[in-house]
Design an enzyme around this catalytic site. Structure first.
Site, PDB file in Angstrom:
ATOM      1  N   SER A 144      34.972  16.423  50.683  1.00  0.00           N
ATOM      2  CA  SER A 144      34.040  15.801  49.728  1.00  0.00           C
ATOM      3  C   SER A 144      34.640  15.637  48.341  1.00  0.00           C
ATOM      4  O   SER A 144      33.954  15.802  47.334  1.00  0.00           O
ATOM      5  CB  SER A 144      32.717  16.583  49.678  1.00  0.00           C
ATOM      6  OG  SER A 144      32.074  16.525  50.932  1.00  0.00           O
ATOM      7  N   ASN A 188      42.164   9.381  54.535  1.00  0.00           N
ATOM      8  CA  ASN A 188      41.983   9.456  55.982  1.00  0.00           C
ATOM      9  C   ASN A 188      40.786   8.588  56.360  1.00  0.00           C
ATOM     10  O   ASN A 188      39.643   8.977  56.126  1.00  0.00           O
ATOM     11  CB  ASN A 188      41.746  10.924  56.379  1.00  0.00           C
ATOM     12  CG  ASN A 188      41.401  11.080  57.850  1.00  0.00           C
ATOM     13  OD1 ASN A 188      41.598  10.151  58.646  1.00  0.00           O
ATOM     14  ND2 ASN A 188      40.890  12.252  58.223  1.00  0.00           N
ATOM     15  N   GLU A 234      38.661  17.985  62.625  1.00  0.00           N
ATOM     16  CA  GLU A 234      37.932  17.270  63.689  1.00  0.00           C
ATOM     17  C   GLU A 234      38.734  17.270  64.984  1.00  0.00           C
ATOM     18  O   GLU A 234      38.162  17.274  66.077  1.00  0.00           O
ATOM     19  CB  GLU A 234      37.591  15.847  63.214  1.00  0.00           C
ATOM     20  CG  GLU A 234      36.499  15.880  62.147  1.00  0.00           C
ATOM     21  CD  GLU A 234      36.547  14.767  61.127  1.00  0.00           C
ATOM     22  OE1 GLU A 234      37.215  13.743  61.354  1.00  0.00           O
ATOM     23  OE2 GLU A 234      35.910  14.929  60.051  1.00  0.00           O
ATOM     24  N   GLY A 249      35.635  10.197  53.282  1.00  0.00           N
ATOM     25  CA  GLY A 249      34.633   9.166  52.962  1.00  0.00           C
ATOM     26  C   GLY A 249      34.986   8.303  51.765  1.00  0.00           C
ATOM     27  O   GLY A 249      34.866   7.070  51.830  1.00  0.00           O
TER      28      GLY A 249
HETATM   29  C1  PEP Z   1      38.682  14.664  55.661  1.00  0.00           C
HETATM   30  O1  PEP Z   1      38.158  14.352  56.707  1.00  0.00           O
HETATM   31  O2  PEP Z   1      39.884  14.924  55.648  1.00  0.00           O
HETATM   32  C2  PEP Z   1      37.845  14.734  54.461  1.00  0.00           C
HETATM   33  C3  PEP Z   1      38.302  15.410  53.444  1.00  0.00           C
HETATM   34  O3  PEP Z   1      36.642  14.087  54.494  1.00  0.00           O
HETATM   35  P1  PEP Z   1      35.592  13.912  53.280  1.00  0.00           P
HETATM   36  O4  PEP Z   1      36.382  13.557  52.065  1.00  0.00           O
HETATM   37  O5  PEP Z   1      34.686  12.808  53.722  1.00  0.00           O
HETATM   38  O6  PEP Z   1      34.894  15.218  53.133  1.00  0.00           O
END
Ligand code: PEP
Length: 249
Positions: free
Chosen positions: A212, A9, A96, A234
């Site tokens: 994460s 994503n 989000e 990320g």
């Molecule tokens: C996400 O937004 O779906 C996500 C898992 O973000 P991150 O891997 O940055 O925590």
């Protein structure tokens, strides 16, 4: 045997040039042959990237869609538009979207219906805020997100869906759910699916973990029997990290 899926994503990141370069890096990378790969860029780049990835194993999704079919909804994007540019998957109810855009389960259920009616795959996101986990309310919160957003579907329709469990406290924070915490919630989700639709349907639906997920923790997370891959934020913005995660099964 359930599909293994790793989806990136990209959220609201990358210029067009950077987005094309990232996709090209992924297209030339060496991936585990058993994993379904998905990139989820901003809407603006979806058409071009779907074309670039058309004859490859990389599929392209988008991060949202309208709950309406067409018409006077300024700024919105319909599922038929999404389908027309070669996109295969749509994220529905990312935390989000729930938190910053007020999307609630009822409207998310409409979006799921739109995506399925267009013949596309919804990736339905669920997950609790830290405050809910601290109150030990995380199981009932995820249960209501699934019941209200997804469980109106028939057994046939829900098998076209992917579920992503993303504890909100782990998204973009660097704090990952432990492998045990992830498995515990994934097993709970699988049990809800079993109670609602029966064992064979529940066993067919991929449930991804997000929050994460990085090259150094993906293997431990994906080793769990009910974790069928990851929704990566990320780390999906860096080709080598995304490739390493996808090769962590
Ligand atoms: C996400 O937004 O779906 C996500 C898992 O973000 P991150 O891997 O940055 O925590």
């Amino acid at each position: 045997m359930r599909k293994k899926i790793v989806a990136g994503n990209w959220k609201m990141n990358k210029s067009k040039t950077e987005a094309v370069a990232l996709a090209q890096d992924l297209l030339s990378a060496d991936f585990d042959k058993t994993v379904d790969l998905l990139i989820i860029p901003p809407f603006l780049y979806a058409s071009e990237l779907a074309e670039a990835c058309a004859d490859s194993r990389v599929q392209v999704g988008v991060q949202n869609c309208s709950e309406h079919t067409s018409g006077a909804y300024t700024g919105e994007v319909s599922v038929s538009m999404i389908r027309s540019v070669g996109v295969s998957h749509v994220l529905v109810g990312h935390s989000e979207r729930r938190e910053y855009f007020g999307e609630q389960n009822a409207v998310l259920a409409q979006k799921v219906d739109q995506v399925l009616a267009a013949g596309l795959t919804p990736i339905y996101c669920c997950g609790e805020q830290l405050s809910e986990r601290e109150k030990n309310n995380h199981f009932s919160l995820v249960k209501s997100q699934l019941e209200e957003g997804l469980f109106h579907l028939s057994a046939e329709a829900i098998q076209q869906c992917v579920i992503a469990y993303e504890p909100v406290w782990a998204i973009g924070t660097g704090v990952t759910a432990t492998a045990d915490q992830a498995q515990e919630m994934h097993a709970f989700i699988r049990q809800l699916l079993t109670d609602q639709y029966g064992e064979s349907v529940a066993q067919a639906i991929p449930v991804l973990y997000g929050g994460s997920c990085k090259p150094d923790n993906a293997q431990e997370l994906f080793a769990n029997s009910d974790v069928d891959g990851g929704l990566i934020g990320g780390a999906s913005l860096v080709a080598s990290d995304f490739v390493a995660i996808a090769n962590s099964f």
